[in-house]
Design a protein around this motif. Structure first.
Motif: not given
Lengths: 338, 275
Positions: B44, B193, B197, B200, B203, B217-219, B221-225
Motif C-alpha cells: 500500500x 479505526x 482495521x 488492513x 488487504x 499523516x497519522x492515518x 502512517x497507520x495503513x501504508x508501507x
C-alpha cells in the motif's frame, strides 16, 4: 476563588419529540474561570457543539435549556432574546468551523468585521472601519493586499478563517468559543491559525472554549479539558493530568483509536502491520441512550454494576487547584504516560 | 523485483482555464507536473499532500476517468489509456475506488444489493442473478455487515457502515488494486479505526494493493508501507512510511510533519506556564 466567568450547573438541553422529551445534553456541570482555556473533546453526536450553541443562545428553535447557565452573574437560560443580543458578539463570540458558510458572501470583509462595533459600541462607520483595518493587520492580513473591500470568495480558506477570527474579536469579548476552528484547513494552515489564536489569547487575556475532536489540537491549546460522550461530560481536569491518566475508558479508547496513539505503540519487527485499537460499536442514538453508563455497551472494562446506574462525575484528585473528575465506577488507575 | 501492479510514468495533467474573452489566448493550469510512482502487488502506497496539491487528480487519472495530457498509466502490465472500450471494461475489474463521502457516493434510491452489484452488472456481463446475489452476500460478510443489509437503503446505515458498503462495492469484482481517496476523513476517530482495521484485514486476506490518498499523516502512517509526499503537483519525497515521517529529508515534508499537533508535544505552552 473569584466568581467564574461561565458556570453551567446541572445544565441539560432537551428536545421535545412528540409527547416525549429527550436530553441532548444531560446534567452538565462545568465552570470556566476568566483567562482560562477549556477544551471540549468528543465525537460527533457527543453534544459538544450543542453546549457551545447553548452558551451563545443559538440553539435550534425547538430545543430548551434546563438548569443554570450563568455568564458573569447573568443567567443566560432565562434571558430574553433582546438582552441576549447585547451579549452575543459583544461579551462572547464564536468562530465557526466552515469559514465559507459563516461569512456573508455578498458583503465586503471590512463591513463584516465593523458590523459588531457599529452595533454594540455605537461607533461610526468610519471609526469602526479604521478599527477593522487594525484587526486585519493583527490577524496577519496586511494592507494593501487585504483591503477592507475584498469579498470572502477572493480569499483562501485560511485567510477566511483569519477574517472570522477578526470578526469574533472585534468587540473584545470576554469569552471566545471556537467550534472546530481548524478542521476544514490543511495542517500547515492549521498550525498558523492555532499560533494566531494562541498569541491573541495570550495578549488579550480572553477566555477560550475550544471545541474539537482532535486530541493533538486540544493538548497543545488548552490547560483544562472536558471529554464528552453521548451528551455527558465523562472526564474533566487539567489537560496534562487527563492525558497522563485517561481515567475514563472512553478517553483511553479515543486516544488509542487515534493515529496519535498508534504512533506511540511499539511496532513489532517482522510481524504484520499492527492494527489500531478500535472502539467496537457506535455512539448510542440520543433516543436510545441506556439509563446506565452510556459507554458500558462499548467498554472493554465493563463490569456487572456498570449496567445498574448512571455513574456520577467523581473526584479523582486535585492538582494546582483544578479537580480531575471522571464519570466511571471503575476508573483506570495506571498512567498512560508519566 | 516482481513486476509492479501499478506503474505511473511522467503523468502530466492540465486543466483548461476559462478565457476572460473569446479573443484572449487559451491558458492552461498544470496540476500534475510529470509524476511517477509504482506499487508492487500487495503493497500500500500513501499519497500525502495538502488541498490543491494534485492528489485527487492523480487518483482520477489512475482510475481511468481523466486522460492525462502525457505520460503512461500501466495497471497489471496494460496501459489503460491505450485500451479499447471492451478491453478497458475488462481491465476495470482489476481496479476499483472508494471515495471520501459515504453520504454522497451511495445512491439513496437504490438498495444496498443494487449498489454493491452495480460493478458486476456493468463490468461482468452474463453473470447470473443468483451468482450476483451469492457474491453480494460474500462481500457483505467480508466487510462485517449482516447479510440482511442487502435489502436496506443507505440512509438506514451510520457513516462507518456506509463506508463498509462502499468497500464491499469495491471488492465485488475481486480487484487487485483499490484507489482510496480520503476514505476515512469523514468518520469519527473510533469509527475511523474500525474502517482502517477492516482495510488492513482485507488487504491481508485478498492480497490487495492500496493507493491510499489522504491529508491526514497519522492515518497514512497507520495503513501504508510506503508514502509519497506531493506538493504543487510534484512528488517531493518518497520512501518507506516510517522513515519519511520520522526523518523527513525534504523541507516541505519537514514542515508538514512538524505542523501536525501532537499530544505530549508541550508546544504552545511556554508562555502560559509562566502565568
Amino acid at each position: 476563588m473569584t466568581q467564574p466567568l461561565l458556570r453551567m450547573a446541572d445544565l441539560s438541553v432537551e428536545l421535545p419529540i412528540g409527547d416525549t422529551k429527550i436530553d441532548i445534553i444531560a446534567n452538565t456541570n462545568l465552570e470556566l474561570g476568566r483567562g482560562e482555556r477549556l477544551g471540549i473533546v468528543g465525537e460527533s453526536g457527543s453534544g459538544k457543539s450543542i453546549t457551545a450553541l447553548a452558551v451563545m443562545g443559538l440553539l435550534p428553535q425547538k430545543m430548551r435549556v434546563r438548569g443554570e447557565l450563568i455568564f458573569d452573574g447573568h443567567d443566560l437560560a432565562k434571558m430574553s432574546e433582546e438582552t441576549f443580543c447585547k451579549f452575543r458578539g459583544r461579551r462572547m463570540a464564536m468562530i465557526f468551523q466552515e469559514p465559507m458558510t459563516a461569512l456573508n458572501p455578498v458583503k465586503p470583509i471590512g463591513a463584516q468585521i465593523a458590523e459588531g462595533r457599529i452595533l454594540h459600541l455605537g461607533e461610526t462607520r468610519a471609526d469602526a472601519e479604521k478599527r477593522a483595518r487594525l484587526l486585519l493587520d493583527k490577524v496577519g492580513l496586511p494592507a494593501p493586499r487585504f483591503n477592507l473591500d475584498l469579498y470572502p470568495h477572493q480569499l483562501s480558506g485560511g485567510q477566511r478563517q483569519r477574517v472570522m477570527i477578526a470578526t469574533a474579536i472585534a468587540c473584545e469579548p470576554d469569552l471566545l468559543i471556537a467550534d472546530e476552528p481548524t478542521t476544514a484547513l490543511d495542517v500547515t494552515v492549521q498550525a498558523q491559525i492555532l499560533d494566531l489564536l494562541n498569541d491573541l489569547i495570550d495578549d488579550t487575556g480572553m477566555t477560550l472554549m475550544l471545541i474539537t475532536h482532535d486530541l493533538g489540537v486540544v493538548s497543545e491549546m488548552t490547560n483544562r479539558i472536558a471529554v464528552m460522550y453521548a451528551g455527558r461530560v465523562v472526564e474533566t481536569g487539567r489537560t496534562d493530568d487527563v492525558f497522563a491518566r485517561m481515567a475514563h475508558p472512553y478517553a483511553r479508547g479515543l486516544f488509542a483509536a487515534s493515529p496519535h496513539g498508534a504512533g506511540l505503540m511499539p511496532r513489532p519487527a517482522g510481524a504484520g502491520r499492527p492494527r489500531l485499537t478500535a472502539i467496537p460499536g457506535v455512539v448510542p442514538d440520543p433516543f436510545e441512550r441506556p439509563p446506565y453508563c452510556t459507554f458500558a455497551d462499548r467498554c472493554g472494562f465493563v463490569r456487572d454494576d456498570c449496567r445498574q446506574s448512571m455513574p456520577a462525575l467523581d473526584l479523582l484528585s486535585t492538582n494546582e487547584g483544578i479537580e480531575h473528575r471522571a464519570a466511571c465506577l471503575h476508573p483506570c488507575e495506571s498512567l498512560v504516560r508519566p | 523485483m516482481t513486476q509492479p501492479l501499478l506503474k505511473v510514468t511522467d503523468v502530466v495533467r492540465e486543466y483548461r482555464l476559462p478565457r476572460p474573452s473569446i479573443f484572449s489566448k487559451q491558458e492552461w493550469l498544470r496540476i500534475l507536473h510529470g509524476v511517477s510512482i509504482e506499487i508492487a502487488p500487495g503493497e500500500s502506497l500513501g499519497i500525502v499532500g495538502e488541498s490543491g496539491s494534485g492528489k485527487s487528480t492523480l487518483a482520477r487519472a489512475v482510475m481511468g476517468l481523466e486522460r492525462p495530457q502525457s505520460g503512461q498509466i500501466m495497471i497489471g502490465g496494460k496501459d489503460i489509456y491505450a485500451l479499447d472500450r471492451t478491453s478497458l471494461r475488462d481491465a476495470r475489474k482489476g481496479f476499483q475506488a472508494i471515495f471520501q463521502d459515504p453520504y454522497g457516493s451511495l445512491d439513496p434510491r437504490h438498495t444496498v444489493r443494487t449498489i454493491i452489484s452495480e460493478p458486476v452488472v456493468s463490468l461482468e456481463r452474463g453473470v447470473s442473478a443468483a451468482e450476483r446475489n451469492r457474491r453480494v452476500a460474500e462481500v457483505l460478510d467480508a466487510v462485517g455487515l449482516p447479510a440482511a443489509s442487502a435489502d436496506k437503503y443507505p440512509h438506514e446505515f451510520s457513516g462507518g457502515q456506509r463506508q463498509r458498503v462502499a468497500i464491499a462495492r469495491a471488492l465485488i469484482t475481486r480487484p487487485s488494486l483499490i484507489v482510496a481517496d480520503e476514505p476515512v476523513s469523514a468518520l469519527d476517530v473510533s469509527i475511523q479505526a474500525q474502517v482502517l482495521n477492516l482495510m488492513m484485514d482485507l488487504q491481508e486476506k485478498f492480497g490487495l494493493s492500496y493507493l491510499f490518498i489522504s491529508h491526514d499523516l497519522g492515518v497514512v502512517r497507520a495503513i501504508t508501507d510506503r508514502v509519497a509526499v506531493i506538493h504543487l503537483g510534484r512528488f517531493v519525497e518518497q520512501g518507506p512510511t516510517g522513515e519519511v515521517f520520522d526523518n523527513p529529508q525534504d523541507p516541505y515534508t519537514q514542515a508538514l510533519v512538524a505542523a501536525v499537533p501532537k499530544p505530549f508535544s508541550g508546544r504552545r505552552k511556554s508562555k502560559r506556564q509562566q502565568n
